[in-house]
Motif scaffolding. Sequence first.
Motif, PDB file in Angstrom:
ATOM      1  N   ASP A 172      -5.534 -16.797   9.799  1.00 47.13           N
ATOM      2  CA  ASP A 172      -5.679 -15.900  10.950  1.00 47.13           C
ATOM      3  C   ASP A 172      -4.379 -15.812  11.747  1.00 47.13           C
ATOM      4  N   CYS A 173      -3.697 -16.951  11.877  1.00 48.19           N
ATOM      5  CA  CYS A 173      -2.428 -16.967  12.607  1.00 48.19           C
ATOM      6  C   CYS A 173      -1.384 -16.124  11.884  1.00 48.19           C
ATOM      7  N   TYR A 174      -1.286 -16.330  10.562  1.00 37.66           N
ATOM      8  CA  TYR A 174      -0.320 -15.542   9.799  1.00 37.66           C
ATOM      9  C   TYR A 174      -0.625 -14.052   9.895  1.00 37.66           C
ATOM     10  N   ASN A 175      -1.889 -13.670   9.715  1.00 39.39           N
ATOM     11  CA  ASN A 175      -2.247 -12.250   9.741  1.00 39.39           C
ATOM     12  C   ASN A 175      -2.034 -11.636  11.123  1.00 39.39           C
ATOM     13  N   ALA A 176      -2.198 -12.436  12.183  1.00 41.74           N
ATOM     14  CA  ALA A 176      -1.866 -11.947  13.520  1.00 41.74           C
ATOM     15  C   ALA A 176      -0.363 -11.698  13.630  1.00 41.74           C
ATOM     16  N   PHE A 177       0.414 -12.593  13.018  1.00 46.57           N
ATOM     17  CA  PHE A 177       1.871 -12.416  12.974  1.00 46.57           C
ATOM     18  C   PHE A 177       2.226 -11.181  12.159  1.00 46.57           C
ATOM     19  N   ALA A 178       1.504 -10.981  11.035  1.00 40.60           N
ATOM     20  CA  ALA A 178       1.763  -9.829  10.161  1.00 40.60           C
ATOM     21  C   ALA A 178       1.503  -8.511  10.881  1.00 40.60           C
ATOM     22  N   GLU A 179       0.560  -8.505  11.813  1.00 42.67           N
ATOM     23  CA  GLU A 179       0.294  -7.286  12.578  1.00 42.67           C
ATOM     24  C   GLU A 179       1.468  -6.919  13.481  1.00 42.67           C
ATOM     25  N   GLN A 180       2.312  -7.875  13.781  1.00 41.95           N
ATOM     26  CA  GLN A 180       3.455  -7.651  14.661  1.00 41.95           C
ATOM     27  C   GLN A 180       4.727  -7.293  13.895  1.00 41.95           C
ATOM     28  N   GLN A 181       4.740  -7.522  12.567  1.00 44.29           N
ATOM     29  CA  GLN A 181       5.985  -7.468  11.807  1.00 44.29           C
ATOM     30  C   GLN A 181       5.944  -6.421  10.702  1.00 44.29           C
ATOM     31  N   HIS A 182       6.778  -5.406  10.830  1.00 42.41           N
ATOM     32  CA  HIS A 182       6.945  -4.393   9.792  1.00 42.41           C
ATOM     33  C   HIS A 182       7.336  -5.061   8.472  1.00 42.41           C
ATOM     34  N   GLY A 183       6.591  -4.750   7.408  1.00 36.83           N
ATOM     35  CA  GLY A 183       6.906  -5.261   6.085  1.00 36.83           C
ATOM     36  C   GLY A 183       6.023  -6.392   5.603  1.00 36.83           C
ATOM     37  N   LEU A 184       5.391  -7.123   6.517  1.00 38.92           N
ATOM     38  CA  LEU A 184       4.582  -8.250   6.085  1.00 38.92           C
ATOM     39  C   LEU A 184       3.279  -7.790   5.444  1.00 38.92           C
ATOM     40  N   MET A 185       2.832  -8.560   4.455  1.00 40.69           N
ATOM     41  CA  MET A 185       1.585  -8.277   3.754  1.00 40.69           C
ATOM     42  C   MET A 185       0.508  -9.256   4.211  1.00 40.69           C
ATOM     43  N   LYS A 186      -0.718  -8.780   4.303  1.00 39.78           N
ATOM     44  CA  LYS A 186      -1.823  -9.666   4.664  1.00 39.78           C
ATOM     45  C   LYS A 186      -1.988 -10.759   3.610  1.00 39.78           C
ATOM     46  N   LYS A 187      -2.481 -11.918   4.064  1.00 40.92           N
ATOM     47  CA  LYS A 187      -2.718 -13.034   3.157  1.00 40.92           C
ATOM     48  C   LYS A 187      -4.171 -13.485   3.235  1.00 40.92           C
ATOM     49  N   SER A 188      -4.579 -14.281   2.211  1.00 44.18           N
ATOM     50  CA  SER A 188      -5.935 -14.820   2.154  1.00 44.18           C
ATOM     51  C   SER A 188      -5.853 -16.335   2.002  1.00 44.18           C
ATOM     52  N   LEU A 189      -7.002 -16.987   2.051  1.00 43.48           N
ATOM     53  CA  LEU A 189      -7.062 -18.452   1.975  1.00 43.48           C
ATOM     54  C   LEU A 189      -6.401 -18.992   0.710  1.00 43.48           C
ATOM     55  N   PHE A 190      -6.567 -18.297  -0.399  1.00 43.66           N
ATOM     56  CA  PHE A 190      -6.044 -18.802  -1.668  1.00 43.66           C
ATOM     57  C   PHE A 190      -4.528 -19.043  -1.607  1.00 43.66           C
ATOM     58  N   GLN A 191      -3.824 -18.209  -0.876  1.00 42.51           N
ATOM     59  CA  GLN A 191      -2.370 -18.329  -0.843  1.00 42.51           C
ATOM     60  C   GLN A 191      -1.881 -19.561  -0.090  1.00 42.51           C
TER      61      GLN A 191
END
Length: 418
Positions: A172-191
């Motif tokens: 959730d923290c990473y995906n919140a960061f991804a919402e702020q950053q052009h180019g980032l891809m969403k991630k899931s638990l497996f990663q």
Amino acid sequence: MHEVRQIREEEYRDNVILHEQAYTANPASSEEEIEKLVKQEKEFLAQAEGVVPYGVFKDDKLIGSMKLFDFEMNVFGSFLPTGGLSSVGVDLLHKKERVAKTLVDFYLDYFDQRGYALAALYAFRPDFYYQMGFGYGLKKDVYTIAPHAFPNFKHKADLDFLTKEDDQALVDCYNAFAEQQHGLMKKSLFQYKRAFEKFNIKVVGVKKKGKLTGYAIFSFKERQDTNNFLSSNIIVHEFVYTDKDALQQLSTFFHSQKDQVHRISFPTQDETIHHFFTDARDGSDELINFVYHQTNRAGLGLMYRVINVKRFFDQLSKHNFNNANYTITFQVTDTMYPKNAGDVTVRFTNGKPAVIQGAKADTTIKIDVSDLSSLVLGVVDFEKLHLYDKVTVSNEAHVNTINEIFYTRHKPISMTDF
């Protein structure tokens, strides 16, 4: 004749052997190792989301393979579906038979037919994939700095080790960061599975009121330059913060390791990070002519490709290209995927793009899809492409105007390995 289809589970062993022969840097040396790799492949494909293996078959024999990935990438604030490609391998006996081209052709058409406009890959040779229409992404820098170079903000009270129980909070923290950053891809638990399974990988995070606001994934590495078991280096694998406080607490944490850590390897695509460190030098004491102190290594990695130019601008119809009121006809060259080539006229109205074929253009631009891909994602400025003779412009007086249309303060970064 080549046939391309999804690889079946009973063919995973053939695929593992193919890749062991195609990627020879660290090959398996026994049947036991092959079986272990087959088991790992089955587990990976059973657990990973949106990953499918495809192969090229000749007379029912697997002679080439790849993995296709479904991603969602932040493109100027909107998550767009993006097709990833990795693990391209060709049987040793079938090299120079256009097997790799067959794989890439299938990959491009596969995602185009599913309504995607973007594709991405990590190139084994950037120049090779550039010729296939993939544009360069932003370079990555790796700084090797002393721990004391991380500023000490004298505050890390919210810092703690993260465990498997924190895995969803981490995502959730990473995906919140991804919402702020052009180019980032969403991630899931497996990663993040490996981060919690390997004891040598450490995860520390900033928790405030039950919410994770930043984290760092890292590991220790033995020093090779000295016989001192009391001193080691740190390799940072991922560094994420969603606010200023999290950045400061993580920085203080790494600063506090200075008693036992010699150097910290820190990968980043922040082009201004040297302003953050108190000393960005890499410890080599090397000077670059005339008096420029060596700070970091850098490299090319992720490459992007627009696989459907019209659809790309349609999918970004709500993005504001700097309030432009201007019409451009792109004469796109795409020798690898000809159905994507040709004229595309885009009218920008108050910055919003719309594809209007046949509209009168203020300027016509002749451009290869590789450079177009880097341009429209904000990796490179139009004026630089013009300077490097990568584009032909019908109205030379408007180069600066076009440059302003595609200029972006934030270039696309990536933190997804595949």
